[in-house]
Structure formats: structure tokens, C-alpha cells
Design an enzyme around this catalytic site. Structure first.
Site, PDB file in Angstrom:
ATOM      1  CB  CYS A   1      -0.937   0.092   1.207  1.00 61.04           C
ATOM      2  SG  CYS A   1      -2.085  -1.278   1.313  1.00 61.04           S
TER       3      CYS A   1
ATOM      4  NE  ARG B   1       4.590   1.639  -0.222  1.00 58.03           N
ATOM      5  CZ  ARG B   1       5.644   1.380   0.540  1.00 58.03           C
ATOM      6  NH1 ARG B   1       6.857   1.547   0.051  1.00 58.03           N
ATOM      7  NH2 ARG B   1       5.487   0.933   1.759  1.00 58.03           N
TER       8      ARG B   1
ATOM      9  CD1 TRP C   1      -0.763  -6.421  -3.331  1.00 46.90           C
ATOM     10  CD2 TRP C   1      -0.858  -7.021  -1.174  1.00 46.90           C
ATOM     11  NE1 TRP C   1      -0.551  -7.772  -3.255  1.00 46.90           N
ATOM     12  CE2 TRP C   1      -0.606  -8.170  -1.952  1.00 46.90           C
ATOM     13  CE3 TRP C   1      -0.966  -7.157   0.206  1.00 46.90           C
ATOM     14  CZ2 TRP C   1      -0.438  -9.437  -1.392  1.00 46.90           C
ATOM     15  CZ3 TRP C   1      -0.805  -8.412   0.769  1.00 46.90           C
ATOM     16  CH2 TRP C   1      -0.538  -9.529  -0.031  1.00 46.90           C
TER      17      TRP C   1
ATOM     18  CG  ASN D   1       2.068   0.767   4.244  1.00 46.08           C
ATOM     19  OD1 ASN D   1       3.208   1.178   4.349  1.00 46.08           O
ATOM     20  ND2 ASN D   1       1.807  -0.479   3.955  1.00 46.08           N
ATOM     21  N   GLY D   2      -0.133  -1.145   6.146  1.00 47.45           N
ATOM     22  CA  GLY D   2       0.286  -2.044   7.221  1.00 47.45           C
ATOM     23  C   GLY D   2      -0.864  -2.880   7.733  1.00 47.45           C
TER      24      GLY D   2
ATOM     25  CD  GLU E   1      15.635 -13.902  -9.531  1.00 50.85           C
ATOM     26  OE1 GLU E   1      15.180 -14.412  -8.504  1.00 50.85           O
ATOM     27  OE2 GLU E   1      15.304 -12.771  -9.916  1.00 50.85           O
TER      28      GLU E   1
ATOM     29  CE  LYS F   1      12.068 -11.833 -11.217  1.00 49.89           C
ATOM     30  NZ  LYS F   1      13.031 -11.692 -10.186  1.00 49.89           N
TER      31      LYS F   1
ATOM     32  CD  GLU G   1       8.284 -11.909  -9.625  1.00 50.44           C
ATOM     33  OE1 GLU G   1       7.641 -11.449  -8.680  1.00 50.44           O
ATOM     34  OE2 GLU G   1       9.520 -11.787  -9.711  1.00 50.44           O
TER      35      GLU G   1
ATOM     36  CG  HIS H   1      16.934 -38.197  -5.941  1.00 50.21           C
ATOM     37  ND1 HIS H   1      17.258 -39.466  -5.524  1.00 50.21           N
ATOM     38  CD2 HIS H   1      18.099 -37.604  -6.304  1.00 50.21           C
ATOM     39  CE1 HIS H   1      18.580 -39.619  -5.600  1.00 50.21           C
ATOM     40  NE2 HIS H   1      19.110 -38.501  -6.074  1.00 50.21           N
TER      41      HIS H   1
ATOM     42  CE  LYS I   1      10.692  -3.575  -6.736  1.00 52.37           C
ATOM     43  NZ  LYS I   1      11.277  -4.719  -7.451  1.00 52.37           N
TER      44      LYS I   1
HETATM   45  O1  M6R Z   1      12.426  -5.991  -0.965  1.00 53.32           O
HETATM   46  P1  M6R Z   1      12.907  -7.391  -0.811  1.00 53.32           P
HETATM   47  O2  M6R Z   1      14.155  -7.666  -1.552  1.00 53.32           O
HETATM   48  O3  M6R Z   1      13.005  -7.828   0.600  1.00 53.32           O
HETATM   49  O4  M6R Z   1      11.771  -8.275  -1.482  1.00 53.32           O
HETATM   50  C1  M6R Z   1      11.797  -9.663  -1.385  1.00 53.32           C
HETATM   51  C2  M6R Z   1      10.799 -10.287  -2.312  1.00 53.32           C
HETATM   52  O5  M6R Z   1       9.502  -9.870  -1.994  1.00 53.32           O
HETATM   53  C3  M6R Z   1      11.087  -9.955  -3.776  1.00 53.32           C
HETATM   54  O6  M6R Z   1      12.364 -10.330  -4.148  1.00 53.32           O
HETATM   55  C4  M6R Z   1      10.063 -10.667  -4.684  1.00 53.32           C
HETATM   56  O7  M6R Z   1      10.269 -12.035  -4.649  1.00 53.32           O
HETATM   57  C5  M6R Z   1      10.179 -10.125  -6.102  1.00 53.32           C
HETATM   58  N1  M6R Z   1       8.877  -9.852  -6.625  1.00 53.32           N
HETATM   59  C6  M6R Z   1      10.890 -11.051  -7.014  1.00 53.32           C
HETATM   60  O8  M6R Z   1      10.945 -10.587  -8.321  1.00 53.32           O
END
Ligand code: M6R
Length: 610
Positions: A2, A27, A81, A107-108, A482, A486, A489, A505, A605
Site C-alpha cells: 500500500c 506498492r 494491496w 499502510n500495514g 531465480e 521470474k 510471477e 529423485h 513490490k
Molecule cells: O524488498 P525485498 O528484496 O526484501 O523483497 C523480497 C521479495 O519480496 C522480492 O524479491 C520478490 O520475490 C520479487 N517480486 C521477485 O521478483
């Protein structure tokens, strides 16, 4: 999660609020709203809508009191969010009490909202949303006869949780009151105007200065001044200066690209250069790391993957025992950590709730706490004993790209210095590795250029596939993880990433004729073993996209249906160039499927909730 903004001053502020919210959309973007004070009518005009800021702009334009909205000089805004309460206009912020005496944006999470709601209901309050945050509007409204600032101070004394909120009331025109506990809130100053926001990026370019607020302080903002109160109501000075000069903060830009994700992938060489320069200049004390009995690298998501590479770097170059864990698991498993240990939290935003929670556990148990973040002034910089900053510039795309490569580069720089301090690396070996580190921006540039054609072919060939398997070994494994993250997401493609040696396995059962398998086959001590794993995959009919280091490619080339060659570097640095084609693959498949890579569904984010 948020984003909140607030303005009080001498200009009409609706556009300032909407522009700020647009920049904070990373956010959260499921719904949004603004509330503006109409001084003549002594009321607040509230506009809310489901969707992003574009939808909110439409709702503002259609509002029957559009003229009053355009004229107002005091207002607050929110981009949401959802945590408590589904995505709906009624749950969008600003939220108000039933008498509409107070509007708040929060926010929170208010953790004790159930108990507070029951109490407030018993006292006659009528709730109109399913949110935890609405209790705050009722609490503040219930104490408004003490004045807005005192009412906010009274409210936070009753709240458990982590939050930042801004309140406004038609009973006190020209005043905004904000507060925070473990969620960010910054104040910015202009000429005869004051701004509040979740992050500097949500405030305008022409600020004269900005501060971050401390926990449990209350800021009272008016056009011509600002007062900060501590928990007892005493006047204090905000301690953390974020911005001393007008126009000194970087504004994110797509740089002519169709998305922030692509712009940020393209910007990686510059982000690396800036980070390496900043690290060289910082003169950071590696003593605690060099003396550590053990270093625990704790993070979430992409930052966790950087931490997995960091473990190899710290162990091999630094000669220090290291482990990497996911923050949300580590903090709740009674970790064996104490004096003599170093716990390094990695978080690009500096705000991730689980990573911060893990660091608090580490601190309680006597460990030395370090942070690695891209956000100066963020929560982790306030909580850690010391913080290493990457200088990737603001990352807007929800999918982390440039912050990952800069995190790995920063961890490499630290490991190198730890290795020198501990004598694991000779000065001549360290000098060679430093050269390799400094070459990384060029290596990444070349990796991007080399990826373009093969990744375009891979996207064309596989964009409709329903499943991808990613394989890697050694430092190739975090790259595989990674790459799969990607793809999940931004392109919503089910994918799994596995240590290639583990494939037999279980996951090999997933393979069918034509299943795309992405293999990270960069230079490593186990490249020959990886080749055997790839042969086994091919024998089951899978189609292989291999990311290989030039020079080592011979080992893997005949097993690959598509090959991306990245320039050689030290094997422990190879995750940096090897990640680039996988970022482009995810981006390309998202686009081929008609998706906006910057706004993946359900995500935000910055994850400030556990
Ligand atoms: O701000 P941070 O690096 O702590 O965030 C961690 C994860 O939320 C962040 O890396 C998330 O997995 C991304 N969307 C990955 O692309």
C-alpha cells in the site's frame, strides 16, 4: 505494501496526489482513493475505485463535485494491496468513521483489529468496510474533541501491529496528521507546503528537503510548518534526513521502453557500475564479518536467491562459514544464533516484514545484525548495526532484476574483503577477482546482447507451454531458482527449479516429449556432472534451452536445442550474466501472452506484511 500520500499547502493538490500515487503504484494496485477537504463546505470529498490510478483518475473526473476536488488544498491518497477485506470500492481507502469526521489512509496491519472493532461496536460505532484499518478512523474520530494530533496519539497507543497512516478532518482544515510504526512514512517540505508519503518517490521533484519519521512519532503538518511529537506528546526533531536539496532524488523512468521491467533489465550495467563505485567509496568495516563464527544470510524471494550465491562467495572467497535461509522460515524455527554470529538481512526495499522480523530475532539473541539494501533511509537501515547499500536506483517493476545483480555484486565485494582480512585470499588473487568484479558491467552488457536472438527464438517456440523445468548446480542453482520465479510471477507459467542432481529423485517424472527445460550450465566444478543430467533429460524427450559460458559451451552445446552463450567471468560471478537471459525469457513470454510485466496479478513490490 500500500502506498500513501498527503498534501497540505497553497496549491490545488488533486494532481499532486494522483501523480504521487501513480509513482507509488508498485506498492499495490488493486484499488485506490483520495479524500480532499472542501473548506467552504467543511466536509471531505472522497473518491475511491477498484483498479489502479488510471481508474481513479476516471472516477475523479466523473465526480459530481469535480470542481471542489480540483480546488482543494488539503488531501490524502492511497493505493491498496488488500490484506483484510476483499478488493472492493468499500474496502478501498481513505476510510472514515460513520460520522465522516475523520478520513485516514493506512499502510500495514492492525493486528488487534478484531478486539478493537468489538469494543468500538459496543460503543455504538457502525462499520462500513471489512478492513482492519477502519478501526483507526473510528478511534481517531472518537477522540477528536482533543484535536486531531492528540486523537492520533491516543489511537496509536491502542494499536498493535505495524502501520503508517495519515489522517485528516474537516474539523481541522489545513492540517494533516501522520504517524508510523515499522512501516515507512516520510515528510517533504516545499514553499508553503508539506507532503507526506510512503516513500520519497511518491513526493514531487521540487522538494526543498525531506525527513523519515521515527517509530511512534506523530507529525502535524500545515502549509507553513511542521511539528513532530513523541509518544508522550513532547516536541522532537525528525532525525533522519533523506534529502537536503531540491531535486536531488532520482525519478524512475521507462527510458523509452514499454515497461519498467525491460528498462531495469537494460539498466543493469549502469546499476552495477554505480554499486561497485559506491562500495569502493564506502570504506565499509568488514571486521564483524571477518571475525564471525558463522554468517547467516536471511532474505525473501529474489533477495534470497542472491543470498544463495552469497553463501558460495562468503565461504569460498571469504573463508567464513555461511548459511542462507528464507526469512519467514528461519525466524520461526528457533534458530541457533547468538553472540559471535553475524546475521545479514538482504532486502532491496529494506521493508520486507519477514526479513526485518528475522533480524529482530537475531538481535534479541545477541548476534551482530547487518543489512544489504537498495533503499537508503529504509527500515533496515534504522534497525541494523550497519548497512551496505546497493545503488541500483529505484526499482519499480514488481519483478526484481537490477537489484538482484547488484546484490550479488555487493556480496562479492564484501566476500573479497573478508577473504583478504582473513587471509583466505592472497592480495594478488584478490586483485584478480576485483578486476573480474569491475568487468561485470561489461560482461552483463555483452550477455544481454548475446541473449537477444536466442531468447527471441525461445519465446517464439515455447511461449504457449504449460510448464517449464529449470535446472542448475552449484551457483547455477540460485540462477535456476531465480529464472523460475521470474517466469511464474510475470508470465504466470507454472515452473519448477531443481538442483540438477536431484532430478532423478522425483521431478524427472514431470518430463514429456517437448517439455522445455532451462539449464544453467555456466562454468563450475560440476559442469561435467551437469552435462550427464542434461543428457538424462534429453533422453526423456525434453527440449533444452542452455545458458552456458563461452568456452565451457563445448561441454553442453550438443545437448541443447537452443543455446545462449554468456561471456566468461569468475565462476562465482557467473550468476550475474547468466540471470540476464532468464529475465528476458520471462519478460518475453509475459509479453507474448499479452501480460503487463510491471503489474503481475496479486503481487506488490514491497511486502510489509508477514
Ligand atoms: O524488498 P525485498 O528484496 O526484501 O523483497 C523480497 C521479495 O519480496 C522480492 O524479491 C520478490 O520475490 C520479487 N517480486 C521477485 O521478483
Amino acid at each position: 505494501m500500500c502506498g500513501i500520500v498527503g498534501y497540505v499547502g497553497n496549491r490545488p493538490c488533486i494532481d499532486l496526489l494522483l501523480d504521487g500515487l501513480e509513482r507509488l503504484e508498485y506498492r499495490g494496485y488493486d484499488s485506490a482513493g483520495v479524500a480532499l477537504l472542501d473548506d467552504d463546505a467543511a466536509l471531505a470529498l472522497r473518491v475511491r475505485s477498484v483498479g489502479g490510478i488510471a481508474e481513479l483518475r476516471g472516477a475523479v473526473a466523473r465526480h459530481p463535485d469535480a470542481e471542489a476536488l480540483q480546488a482543494s488544498r488539503t488531501g490524502i491518497g492511497h493505493t491498496r494491496w488488500a490484506t483484510h477485506g476483499r478488493v472492493s470500492e468499500g474496502n478501498a481507502h481513505p476510510l472514515s468513521d460513520d460520522g465522516e469526521r475523520v478520513q485516514i489512509v493506512l499502510n500495514g496491519i492492525v493486528e488487534n483489529h478484531v478486539a478493537l472493532r468489538s469494543q468500538l461496536r459496543r460503543d455504538g460505532a457502525v462499520f462500513s468496510s471489512e478492513t482492519d484499518a477502519e478501526v483507526v478512523a473510528h478511534l481517531v474520530a472518537g477522540a477528536l474533541d482533543r484535536g486531531l494530533a492528540e486523537a492520533v496519539r491516543h489511537a496509536i497507543a491502542q494499536l498493535d501491529g505495524h502501520f503508517a497512516f495519515v489522517a485528516t478532518s474537516p474539523q481541522e482544515p489545513g492540517v494533516l496528521v501522520g504517524t508510523r510504526r515499522a512501516c515507512p512514512l516520510v515528510v517533504g517540505y516545499g514553499d508553503e507546503e508539506r507532503f507526506l508519503g510512503s516513500a520519497l518517490v511518491g513526493l514531487p521533484d521540487d522538494l526543498r528537503g525531506a525527513h523519515a519519521l521515527d517509530d511512534d512519532t506523530v507529525v502535524v503538518a500545515r502549509a507553513d510548518g511542521l511539528q513532530v511529537l513523541d509518544a508522550r506528546g513532547g516536541i522532537v526533531q525528525p532525525r533522519q534526513l533523506l534529502l537536503a536539496d531540491a531535486g536531488a532524488h532520482a525519478r524512475p523512468s521507462r527510458n523509452g521502453h514499454d515497461s519498467f521491467m525491460l528498462a531495469e533489465i537494460e539498466e543493469q550495467p549502469q546499476a552495477l557500475r554505480r554499486t561497485l563505485r559506491a562500495q569502493a567509496a564506502a570504506g565499509w568495516d568488514v571486521g564483524p564479518l571477518a571475525r564471525a563464527r558463522r554468517v547467516s544470510l536471511i532474505a525473501c524471494g529474489t533477495s534470497y536467491h542472491a543470498g544463495l550465491v552469497g553463501r558460495y562467495l562468503l565461504e569460498t572467497w571469504g573463508g567464513v562459514r555461511a548459511e542462507t535461509d528464507v526469512a519467514s522460515e528461519w525466524r520461526h524455527r528457533d534458530p541457533d544464533v547468538g553472540p559471535g554470529d553475524v546475521v545479514l538481512g538482504i532486502t532491496q526495499s529494506g521493508e520486507t516484514a519477514d526479513t526485518l522480523g528475522a533480524l529482530r530475532v537475531a538481535r534479541e539473541r545477541g548476534a551482530h545484525v547487518l543489512g544489504l539494501t537498495n533503499a537508503s533511509g529504509s527500515q533496515i537501515t534504522r534497525e541494523a548495526d550497519a548497512t551496505v547499500l546497493t545503488d541500483a536506483g529505484p526499482e519499480v517493476s514488481v519483478a526484481a532484476t537490477k537489484t538482484f545483480v547488484t546484490q550479488v555484486a555487493a556480496l562479492a565485494g564484501l566476500s573479497l574483503r573478508v577473504g583478504l582480512a582473513r587471509g583466505t585470499l592472497t592480495p594478488s588473487r584478490a586483485a584478480l577477482l576485483l578486476d573480474e568484479l569491475e568487468r561485470l558491467p561489461d560482461v552483463v552488457e555483452a550477455a544481454r546482447a548475446a541473449s537477444a536472438a536466442p531468447i527471441e527464438r525461445a519465446v517464439e517456440r515455447w511461449s504457449d507451454e504449460g510448464f517449464f523445468l529449470f535446472l542448475g548446480r552449484h551457483v547455477g542453482l540460485p540462477v535456476a531458482l531465480e529464472g523460475a520465479l521470474k517466469l511464474k510471477e510475470v508470465a504466470y507459467v507454472p515452473s519448477d527449479a531443481y538442483a540438477a542432481g536431484e532430478m532423478k529423485h522425483g521431478p524427472i517424472a514431470l518430463l514429456r516429449e517437448g517439455t522445455p527445460v532451462v539449464v544453467v550450465a555456466t562454468d563450475s566444478p560440476v559442469l561435467d556432472k551437469l552435462r550427464s543430467n542434461v543428457a538424462e533429460v534429453r533422453a526423456r524427450g525434453a527440449h533444452v534451452l542452455a545458458i552456458a559460458t563461452e568456452g565451457a559451451a563445448g561441454v553442453i552445446a550438443d545437448e541443447a536445442d537452443e543455446l545462449v552463450l554468456v561471456p566468461p567471468t569468475d565462476p562465482l560471478l557467473s550468476p550475474v550474466p547468466a540471470t540476464v537471459p532468464l529475465q528476458l525469457l520471462a519478460y518475453g513470454i509475459a509479453r507474448a501472452r499479452g501480460l503487463d510485466p510491471d503489474r503481475p496479478r496479486n503481487l506488490a513490490k514491497t511486502v510489509t506484511v508477514e
